[in-house]
Write an enzyme that holds these catalytic residues in place. Sequence first.
Site, PDB file in Angstrom:
ATOM      1  N   GLU A   1      14.222 -22.392  13.299  1.00  0.00           N
ATOM      2  CA  GLU A   1      13.889 -23.187  12.102  1.00  0.00           C
ATOM      3  C   GLU A   1      15.002 -23.106  11.053  1.00  0.00           C
ATOM      4  O   GLU A   1      15.210 -24.035  10.285  1.00  0.00           O
ATOM      5  CB  GLU A   1      12.578 -22.654  11.517  1.00  0.00           C
ATOM      6  CG  GLU A   1      11.977 -23.489  10.431  1.00  0.00           C
ATOM      7  CD  GLU A   1      11.241 -24.716  10.946  1.00  0.00           C
ATOM      8  OE1 GLU A   1      11.218 -25.705  10.215  1.00  0.00           O
ATOM      9  OE2 GLU A   1      10.715 -24.671  12.077  1.00  0.00           O
TER      10      GLU A   1
ATOM     11  N   THR B   1     -14.996   1.303   3.307  1.00  0.00           N
ATOM     12  CA  THR B   1     -16.395   0.965   3.553  1.00  0.00           C
ATOM     13  C   THR B   1     -17.082   1.978   4.448  1.00  0.00           C
ATOM     14  O   THR B   1     -18.286   2.205   4.348  1.00  0.00           O
ATOM     15  CB  THR B   1     -16.477  -0.443   4.183  1.00  0.00           C
ATOM     16  OG1 THR B   1     -15.987  -1.371   3.236  1.00  0.00           O
ATOM     17  CG2 THR B   1     -17.889  -0.827   4.556  1.00  0.00           C
TER      18      THR B   1
ATOM     19  N   LYS C   1      -6.713  -7.558  10.558  1.00  0.00           N
ATOM     20  CA  LYS C   1      -8.065  -7.938  10.128  1.00  0.00           C
ATOM     21  C   LYS C   1      -8.115  -9.460  10.003  1.00  0.00           C
ATOM     22  O   LYS C   1      -7.335 -10.051   9.264  1.00  0.00           O
ATOM     23  CB  LYS C   1      -8.366  -7.257   8.780  1.00  0.00           C
ATOM     24  CG  LYS C   1      -9.782  -7.480   8.273  1.00  0.00           C
ATOM     25  CD  LYS C   1     -10.020  -6.721   6.966  1.00  0.00           C
ATOM     26  CE  LYS C   1     -11.439  -6.915   6.457  1.00  0.00           C
ATOM     27  NZ  LYS C   1     -11.714  -6.183   5.224  1.00  0.00           N
TER      28      LYS C   1
ATOM     29  N   THR D   1     -10.866  -1.093   5.510  1.00  0.00           N
ATOM     30  CA  THR D   1     -10.346  -2.029   6.513  1.00  0.00           C
ATOM     31  C   THR D   1      -9.285  -2.986   5.955  1.00  0.00           C
ATOM     32  O   THR D   1      -8.532  -3.577   6.715  1.00  0.00           O
ATOM     33  CB  THR D   1     -11.490  -2.858   7.132  1.00  0.00           C
ATOM     34  OG1 THR D   1     -12.180  -3.543   6.083  1.00  0.00           O
ATOM     35  CG2 THR D   1     -12.447  -1.980   7.904  1.00  0.00           C
ATOM     36  N   ASP D   2      -9.224  -3.122   4.627  1.00  0.00           N
ATOM     37  CA  ASP D   2      -8.304  -4.123   4.063  1.00  0.00           C
ATOM     38  C   ASP D   2      -6.844  -3.883   4.439  1.00  0.00           C
ATOM     39  O   ASP D   2      -6.126  -4.812   4.784  1.00  0.00           O
ATOM     40  CB  ASP D   2      -8.422  -4.156   2.525  1.00  0.00           C
ATOM     41  CG  ASP D   2      -9.687  -4.850   2.051  1.00  0.00           C
ATOM     42  OD1 ASP D   2     -10.578  -5.110   2.883  1.00  0.00           O
ATOM     43  OD2 ASP D   2      -9.788  -5.138   0.842  1.00  0.00           O
TER      44      ASP D   2
ATOM     45  N   TYR E   1     -21.526  -3.695  -2.073  1.00  0.00           N
ATOM     46  CA  TYR E   1     -21.668  -2.237  -2.079  1.00  0.00           C
ATOM     47  C   TYR E   1     -20.432  -1.652  -2.742  1.00  0.00           C
ATOM     48  O   TYR E   1     -19.489  -2.372  -3.061  1.00  0.00           O
ATOM     49  CB  TYR E   1     -21.793  -1.700  -0.641  1.00  0.00           C
ATOM     50  CG  TYR E   1     -20.620  -2.105   0.218  1.00  0.00           C
ATOM     51  CD1 TYR E   1     -20.640  -3.297   0.928  1.00  0.00           C
ATOM     52  CD2 TYR E   1     -19.463  -1.315   0.274  1.00  0.00           C
ATOM     53  CE1 TYR E   1     -19.547  -3.698   1.676  1.00  0.00           C
ATOM     54  CE2 TYR E   1     -18.371  -1.709   1.019  1.00  0.00           C
ATOM     55  CZ  TYR E   1     -18.421  -2.898   1.719  1.00  0.00           C
ATOM     56  OH  TYR E   1     -17.337  -3.295   2.442  1.00  0.00           O
TER      57      TYR E   1
ATOM     58  N   SER F   1      -9.038   0.727   0.327  1.00  0.00           N
ATOM     59  CA  SER F   1      -7.692   0.742   0.909  1.00  0.00           C
ATOM     60  C   SER F   1      -6.725  -0.224   0.236  1.00  0.00           C
ATOM     61  O   SER F   1      -5.511  -0.064   0.363  1.00  0.00           O
ATOM     62  CB  SER F   1      -7.743   0.503   2.405  1.00  0.00           C
ATOM     63  OG  SER F   1      -8.137  -0.809   2.702  1.00  0.00           O
TER      64      SER F   1
HETATM   65  N1  GLU Z   1     -11.842  -3.236   0.247  1.00  0.00           N
HETATM   66  C1  GLU Z   1     -12.359  -1.996   0.702  1.00  0.00           C
HETATM   67  C2  GLU Z   1     -11.324  -1.207   1.490  1.00  0.00           C
HETATM   68  O1  GLU Z   1     -10.500  -1.754   2.170  1.00  0.00           O
HETATM   69  C3  GLU Z   1     -13.593  -2.120   1.491  1.00  0.00           C
HETATM   70  C4  GLU Z   1     -13.406  -2.935   2.737  1.00  0.00           C
HETATM   71  C5  GLU Z   1     -13.619  -2.142   3.997  1.00  0.00           C
HETATM   72  O2  GLU Z   1     -13.332  -0.957   4.112  1.00  0.00           O
HETATM   73  O3  GLU Z   1     -14.114  -2.785   4.934  1.00  0.00           O
HETATM   74  O4  GLU Z   1     -11.377  -0.005   1.421  1.00  0.00           O
END
Ligand code: GLU
Length: 373
Positions: free
Chosen positions: A330, A57, A210, A137-138, A71, A104
């Site tokens: 457990e 992103t 995340k 971010t994924d 986007y 990602s």
């Molecule tokens: N799903 C995409 C990725 O991880 C966009 C999410 C992001 O970067 O926040 O690249």
Amino acid sequence: MFSCRIGAVLSLRGTTLALALASALGATPLLAREMPEAGTAAAVKKPNVVILATGGTIAGAGADAANSATYTAAKVPVDKLIAAVPQMSTIANVRGEQVFQIASESFTDAQLVQLAKRVSQLLKQDDVDGVVVTHGTDTLEETSFFLDLVVKSDKPIVVVGSMRPSTAISADGALNLLDAVTVAASKESVGKGVTVTMNDYIQSGRDVNKRTNVVPSAFYSQWGPLGMVVEGKTYFFRSLAKRHNMTSEFDIDQIDSLPLVGIVYGSGNMIPGVYDAEVQAGAKAIVNGGTGNGSVPGYLVEKLKDIRAKGTIVIRSSRVPDGFVLRNAEQPDDTYDWVVAHDLNPAKAKILAAVALTKTSDTKDLQRIFWEY
Ligand code: GLU
């Protein structure tokens, strides 16, 4: 076409930031002052930071400024990302390389290895003081942990993303990137392990994950951030207690591929055949993201014992985001020869298992590794 617009949005935001930063330092506002020219003493003294861009992103673009969640990721090339945050040049000599241009979630193990080798190669150079990796971010938490485990360098490595594309109102990428370069250029970051700069915080790449998919305050560690970046200065308050980088026994120079590790997500009424499918697909270990304390349903215990007896490593992690799995609590792990993932979530446990399996498949040694990293 997008890139011009992105540049304009980011520059506006950046101007405000630069003025705030300059006034805090009691200096002439940055953009009103002459930038040091390449080759002058001031320029030579600045640290050299390389930005390795992989997409996400932070390199995303939407159709409208109101699109904060709708986007396309991985659109803007690294030179445009750098050009959009000119304030970075007051902190470091910055140059960029486009390693990948992907979202990602599309990262493969082969790409992880390729990226880590490039980071390692760069940090061996005398003319590189720190590396920033821009990333979606994924799976940022997996890559940051992987680099923490396998890159043998004390120099700063910072992984950064953004939650909003650069075209959105109140985009977070420009400040996150400036913060990343600030951390990568700071002597205080040396030896701190791979860090993640998101939303003004400096997080440990090993600990962070995340926690939400829609707001800039998405990255969290149950053990707290390492510190903050404010107006071009780093403030560290704690250190990572676990082995990493120079204290790690793993080295990307000796790793060319990773063994396959699977994850099974725990729930009620699970499907036993999923474990068989992962073994048949070649999984050398299966991370069981169990409920609660890494629990295994009674009807699956024999299945997992059988899988282990046939050679696949069984690792108990938990789907609960905080806390940590206790060994022999457990489940009788000693009796079943299972490993526990400690505080690592299933995705991070998968990374450590894959790295550890490049050296050992002895379960006692694997458990030691899960305690120490
Ligand atoms: N799903 C995409 C990725 O991880 C966009 C999410 C992001 O970067 O926040 O690249």
